[in-house]
Design a protein around this motif. Sequence first.
Motif, PDB file in Angstrom:
ATOM      1  N   SER A  21       0.835  -0.950   0.273  1.00 53.74           N
ATOM      2  CA  SER A  21       0.118  -0.261   0.030  1.00 53.74           C
ATOM      3  C   SER A  21       0.587   1.157   0.197  1.00 53.74           C
ATOM      4  CB  SER A  21      -1.108   0.069   0.805  1.00 53.74           C
ATOM      5  OG  SER A  21      -1.746   1.146   1.446  1.00 53.74           O
ATOM      6  N   GLY A  22       1.032   2.382  -1.254  1.00 56.00           N
ATOM      7  CA  GLY A  22       1.732   3.196  -1.385  1.00 56.00           C
ATOM      8  C   GLY A  22       1.185   4.442  -0.178  1.00 56.00           C
ATOM      9  N   VAL A  23      -0.486   4.275   0.078  1.00 55.92           N
ATOM     10  CA  VAL A  23      -0.462   5.321   0.541  1.00 55.92           C
ATOM     11  C   VAL A  23      -0.705   5.251   2.044  1.00 55.92           C
ATOM     12  CG1 VAL A  23      -3.413   6.147   1.158  1.00 55.92           C
ATOM     13  CG2 VAL A  23      -3.088   5.993  -0.998  1.00 55.92           C
ATOM     14  N   ARG A  24      -0.520   3.932   2.316  1.00 52.37           N
ATOM     15  CA  ARG A  24      -0.734   3.646   3.484  1.00 52.37           C
ATOM     16  C   ARG A  24       1.017   3.525   4.363  1.00 52.37           C
ATOM     17  NH1 ARG A  24      -5.355  -0.031   6.657  1.00 52.37           N
ATOM     18  NH2 ARG A  24      -6.383   1.408   6.278  1.00 52.37           N
ATOM     19  N   GLU A  25       2.231   3.546   3.332  1.00 59.01           N
ATOM     20  CA  GLU A  25       3.398   3.287   3.444  1.00 59.01           C
ATOM     21  C   GLU A  25       3.519   2.056   4.487  1.00 59.01           C
ATOM     22  OE1 GLU A  25       5.437   6.384   4.260  1.00 59.01           O
ATOM     23  OE2 GLU A  25       4.881   7.807   2.667  1.00 59.01           O
ATOM     24  N   GLU A  26       3.348   1.134   3.911  1.00 59.34           N
ATOM     25  CA  GLU A  26       3.181  -0.944   4.504  1.00 59.34           C
ATOM     26  C   GLU A  26       3.085  -1.837   3.901  1.00 59.34           C
ATOM     27  OE1 GLU A  26      -0.681  -0.594   7.623  1.00 59.34           O
ATOM     28  OE2 GLU A  26      -1.492  -1.348   5.945  1.00 59.34           O
ATOM     29  N   ILE A  27       3.666  -3.227   4.111  1.00 66.70           N
ATOM     30  CA  ILE A  27       3.179  -3.896   2.774  1.00 66.70           C
ATOM     31  C   ILE A  27       2.142  -5.410   3.693  1.00 66.70           C
ATOM     32  CG2 ILE A  27       4.793  -6.225   2.040  1.00 66.70           C
ATOM     33  CD1 ILE A  27       6.968  -4.644   2.225  1.00 66.70           C
ATOM     34  N   ARG A  28       1.754  -5.693   3.246  1.00 70.17           N
ATOM     35  CA  ARG A  28       0.722  -6.428   4.464  1.00 70.17           C
ATOM     36  C   ARG A  28       0.712  -8.107   3.806  1.00 70.17           C
ATOM     37  NH1 ARG A  28      -3.251  -1.956   3.512  1.00 70.17           N
ATOM     38  NH2 ARG A  28      -3.508  -1.746   1.336  1.00 70.17           N
ATOM     39  N   TYR A  29      -0.086  -8.578   4.829  1.00 70.03           N
ATOM     40  CA  TYR A  29       0.590 -10.214   4.560  1.00 70.03           C
ATOM     41  C   TYR A  29      -1.057 -10.414   4.986  1.00 70.03           C
ATOM     42  CZ  TYR A  29       1.963 -15.008   4.677  1.00 70.03           C
ATOM     43  OH  TYR A  29       2.024 -16.427   4.516  1.00 70.03           O
ATOM     44  N   HIS A  30      -1.437 -11.337   3.382  1.00 67.80           N
ATOM     45  CA  HIS A  30      -2.635 -11.955   4.186  1.00 67.80           C
ATOM     46  C   HIS A  30      -2.969 -13.495   3.576  1.00 67.80           C
ATOM     47  CE1 HIS A  30      -4.549  -8.175   3.292  1.00 67.80           C
ATOM     48  NE2 HIS A  30      -3.744  -7.893   2.201  1.00 67.80           N
ATOM     49  N   TYR A  31      -3.066 -14.116   4.679  1.00 67.01           N
ATOM     50  CA  TYR A  31      -2.983 -15.577   4.526  1.00 67.01           C
ATOM     51  C   TYR A  31      -4.324 -16.049   5.551  1.00 67.01           C
ATOM     52  CZ  TYR A  31      -0.778 -14.933   9.842  1.00 67.01           C
ATOM     53  OH  TYR A  31      -1.372 -14.834  11.312  1.00 67.01           O
ATOM     54  N   ARG A  32      -4.749 -17.449   5.686  1.00 67.92           N
ATOM     55  CA  ARG A  32      -5.698 -18.139   6.973  1.00 67.92           C
ATOM     56  C   ARG A  32      -5.059 -18.745   7.256  1.00 67.92           C
ATOM     57  NH1 ARG A  32     -10.469 -17.169   4.402  1.00 67.92           N
ATOM     58  NH2 ARG A  32     -11.637 -19.108   5.609  1.00 67.92           N
ATOM     59  N   PHE A  33      -5.675 -18.608   8.650  1.00 66.68           N
ATOM     60  CA  PHE A  33      -4.992 -18.985  10.158  1.00 66.68           C
ATOM     61  C   PHE A  33      -6.539 -19.888  10.254  1.00 66.68           C
ATOM     62  CE2 PHE A  33      -3.660 -19.702  14.363  1.00 66.68           C
ATOM     63  CZ  PHE A  33      -3.137 -21.506  14.601  1.00 66.68           C
ATOM     64  N   LYS A  34      -6.374 -21.442  11.071  1.00 70.75           N
ATOM     65  CA  LYS A  34      -7.436 -22.122  11.451  1.00 70.75           C
ATOM     66  C   LYS A  34      -8.858 -22.150  10.999  1.00 70.75           C
ATOM     67  CE  LYS A  34      -5.334 -23.259  15.782  1.00 70.75           C
ATOM     68  NZ  LYS A  34      -5.314 -23.143  16.976  1.00 70.75           N
ATOM     69  N   GLY A  35      -8.582 -21.623   9.291  1.00 71.23           N
ATOM     70  CA  GLY A  35     -10.174 -21.778   8.561  1.00 71.23           C
ATOM     71  C   GLY A  35     -10.261 -19.822   8.324  1.00 71.23           C
TER      72      GLY A  35
END
Length: 149
Positions: free
Chosen positions: A100-114
């Motif tokens: 995200s260039g607006v928030r100046e962050e890198i995000r990692y999305h995943y699933r844990f226990k569904g």
Amino acid sequence: LAFGSDQDYQIDIINELDLANATYGITQVAGLHNISKAFLFRDVGRAVHAPAHITEKVVQLFRSKSEFTFLASIQQKSSTSGVIFSIHESEHSYFELESSGVREEIRYHYRFKGKPRSESFPYRLADGQWHKIALTISASHLLLHVDCN
């Protein structure tokens, strides 16, 4: 060339892409190095799809390994956001890495226990410069390096 890893467990997805049949909304351009490929994402609707044999190899690696590393070199314009890499099979998502260039962050999305989960890392990738990303994922840890930090 990679040191300390078996070539059978490495996949260069960019070199495996069939641009004529696997992409839309993007253009192939020169990469970070003179001989490397890169993709310029122009349109709102865009996608890059690996050929079926590469997709199957990636899925098999995820099923048989408890740790893997994703490497990429990216260049992002300021105030833009987008997915750097996403791997999913039908409705099952393995992971997604987003900047995200607006928030100046890198995000990692995943699933844990569904349940969907996210981890955010403050980092400004959207500065027009080339950056090298290494994301290592194991059963209990996530390690993110950007430009060797």
